[in-house]
Write a protein that holds these residues in place. Structure first.
Motif, PDB file in Angstrom:
ATOM      1  N   GLU A   1      35.745  37.522  49.740  1.00 11.49           N
ATOM      2  CA  GLU A   1      35.392  38.844  49.208  1.00 11.49           C
ATOM      3  C   GLU A   1      33.908  38.926  48.882  1.00 11.49           C
ATOM      4  O   GLU A   1      33.257  39.943  49.147  1.00 11.49           O
TER       5      GLU A   1
ATOM      6  N   TRP B   1      46.670  40.332  46.824  1.00  6.03           N
ATOM      7  CA  TRP B   1      45.965  41.149  47.812  1.00  6.03           C
ATOM      8  C   TRP B   1      44.491  40.791  47.792  1.00  6.03           C
ATOM      9  O   TRP B   1      43.989  40.216  46.823  1.00  6.03           O
ATOM     10  N   SER B   2      43.809  41.130  48.859  1.00 11.32           N
ATOM     11  CA  SER B   2      42.384  40.845  48.958  1.00 11.32           C
ATOM     12  C   SER B   2      41.744  41.881  49.866  1.00 11.32           C
ATOM     13  O   SER B   2      42.318  42.259  50.895  1.00 11.32           O
ATOM     14  N   ASP B   3      40.573  42.366  49.490  1.00  9.96           N
ATOM     15  CA  ASP B   3      39.818  43.320  50.312  1.00  9.96           C
ATOM     16  C   ASP B   3      38.644  42.586  50.952  1.00  9.96           C
ATOM     17  O   ASP B   3      37.766  42.081  50.254  1.00  9.96           O
ATOM     18  N   GLN B   4      38.645  42.510  52.285  1.00 15.79           N
ATOM     19  CA  GLN B   4      37.601  41.805  53.021  1.00 15.79           C
ATOM     20  C   GLN B   4      37.152  42.643  54.214  1.00 15.79           C
ATOM     21  O   GLN B   4      37.979  43.032  55.046  1.00 15.79           O
TER      22      GLN B   4
ATOM     23  N   PHE C   1      39.875  33.424  48.613  1.00 16.20           N
ATOM     24  CA  PHE C   1      39.801  34.868  48.378  1.00 16.20           C
ATOM     25  C   PHE C   1      38.486  35.274  47.722  1.00 16.20           C
ATOM     26  O   PHE C   1      37.826  36.222  48.173  1.00 16.20           O
TER      27      PHE C   1
ATOM     28  N   LYS D   1      33.758  42.770  44.534  1.00 13.45           N
ATOM     29  CA  LYS D   1      33.796  43.851  45.523  1.00 13.45           C
ATOM     30  C   LYS D   1      32.947  45.029  45.044  1.00 13.45           C
ATOM     31  O   LYS D   1      31.731  45.012  45.176  1.00 13.45           O
TER      32      LYS D   1
ATOM     33  N   HIS E   1      47.064  34.932  39.977  1.00 11.83           N
ATOM     34  CA  HIS E   1      47.082  36.253  40.596  1.00 11.83           C
ATOM     35  C   HIS E   1      47.250  37.325  39.525  1.00 11.83           C
ATOM     36  O   HIS E   1      47.866  37.102  38.480  1.00 11.83           O
TER      37      HIS E   1
ATOM     38  N   PRO F   1      39.145  41.741  39.448  1.00 13.57           N
ATOM     39  CA  PRO F   1      39.074  41.883  40.906  1.00 13.57           C
ATOM     40  C   PRO F   1      37.875  42.669  41.433  1.00 13.57           C
ATOM     41  O   PRO F   1      37.300  42.283  42.459  1.00 13.57           O
TER      42      PRO F   1
END
Length: 405
Positions: free
Chosen positions: A156, A316-319, A152, A47, A285, A43
């Motif tokens: 990201e 979950w995803s951080d954007q 995703f 990022k 996932h 992941p």
């Protein structure tokens, strides 16, 4: 079993190795990995690693003490090329064979590619080596970046490229990014996150071709437009790594077919992670990769399915500095209600984020949280409890044959 071979030095492969030792297997343990690296966390690649806030050492999932404690033979940098018909021998690309009593398939998936993506400047982002190459390319000054795919990984990566100061365009064939996963109302919020950060979003069209002789210069869209590009990142999904199983007793169908306990047609072979189609579903996932090995190993050592690995999906995803969390299963036609926080007139998450519940026939079937981690955690636990009550209305009268891990 005296020998167990894990094919795939992945997150799920590592968790399977941990489970084997934790569940008392003290025989020979062999771990085969196509990449030359010890298991690492994927992941962060799109990022923190891409923007330089994390180095390679922080990605490692094991340390020297754990590696020694697993007492495994690591065969890294070599690809499995076959599994014999009975599932008792793993064949390697370098000509070696590994006789084995049990096999855990954890070969994951590979990035789906576009025709002509051999041009310089065209990248996928699935492995550490992919991330290294992309990070080096992005470090060469301000570039025009086109991300193909608004899922995703695409979102990201676009977020990270924008943070680094590049001009970014996301091309998504669907009318909105993440439409299948979130539905139209909530996918519109993700589209607003792109726009707020200055990322151009081109939707409803696909890619006809990549432009360039040796280095990419742009992409031709299926609607006739052309977008200039110094860097193209292809994020259009992944293909399970099953080609090596050709000729075995296992017949892949978008993954390795398994029952609800991760057991394949061969009882001495189980599959976990992105490559496994468990009970008809293949879930790419992190949570699936870490939760399935427990059931898979229990069943492998028993020689039959004793426990199942059915869980409530979670990702979950951080954007763009927002944390997006989702659990459950969304279907077209579900009703979505925001129960905490709110959305602004511009379609963006409110200052304190929001929590949305997806309802079907009067019941909550999924929950979305944006920047609302505590409320989401509570809602996720509620959904898990409801799932257990539905599957086991007897509450405590489970037999080993119906237990759920």
């Amino acid at each position: 079993m005296r020998t167990v071979t894990i094919v795939g030095a992945s997150l799920s492969g590592l968790y399977a190795a941990r489970e084997l030792r934790a569940q008392g297997f003290d025989g020979r343990l062999v771990i085969v990995g196509e990449e030359p690296h010890q298991p690492y966390d994927r992941p962060p690649l799109s990022k923190d690693f891409l923007v330089g806030r994390a180095d390679e050492s922080s990605l490692a999932l094991t340390d020297a003490d754990e590696t020694a404690g697993l007492d495994a033979e690591w065969l890294l940098g070599v690809r499995a090329r076959g599994l014999d018909a009975r599932g008792r021998t793993v064949l390697l690309d370098d000509g070696r064979t590994v006789p084995t009593d049990g096999v855990v398939i954890a070969t994951g998936a590979a990035a789906r590619r576009l025709p002509g993506d051999g041009l310089a400047g065209v990248h996928t982002l699935r492995t550490l080596d992919d991330a290294r190459a992309l990070r080096a390319d992005l470090a060469r000054g301000s570039r025009a970046v086109v991300v193909i795919g608004g899922g995703f990984i695409g979102a990201e990566t676009a977020s990270s490229c924008a943070r680094l100061g590049h001009t970014v365009t996301v091309v998504e064939a669907a009318p909105l990014p993440l439409l299948p996963q979130l539905g139209a109302d909530m996918a519109a919020v993700c589209a607003a996150l792109h726009r707020r950060s200055g990322v151009k979003l081109v939707t409803g069209t696909g890619v006809a071709a990549l432009r360039g002789a040796t280095t990419v210069t742009g992409i031709d869209l299926s609607d006739g437009r052309t977008l200039p590009a110094d860097i193209v990142i292809v994020g259009i999904g992944a293909v399970p790594n099953t080609a090596w199983l050709t000729g075995s007793a296992l017949v892949p169908h978008d993954g390795v077919l398994c029952d609800d306990g991760c057991v394949t047609a061969l009882p001495q072979v189980v599959a976990v992670g992105d490559v496994a189609r468990v009970g008809g579903v293949r879930a790419e996932h992190w949570t699936s990769a870490t939760e399935q090995p427990r059931a898979a190993v229990t069943n492998l050592l028993a020689g039959r399915t004793l426990v199942t690995a059915r869980t409530v999906p979670y990702f979950w995803s951080d954007q763009y500095d927002s944390r997006i969390q989702f659990t459950g299963r969304h279907r077209e036609g579900d009703t979505v209600h925001i129960t905490e926080g709110g959305i602004t007139e511009d379609g963006l998450p409110g200052e304190s984020g929001f929590l949305a519940r997806y309802e079907r026939e009067g019941r909550t079937v999924a929950v979305l949280g944006v920047d609302r981690p505590r409320a989401f955690l509570r809602a996720r636990r509620e959904l898990q409890r409801e799932r257990r009550r539905d599957e086991h209305p007897g509450q405590g009268r489970r037999t080993p044959e119906t237990a759920v891990l």
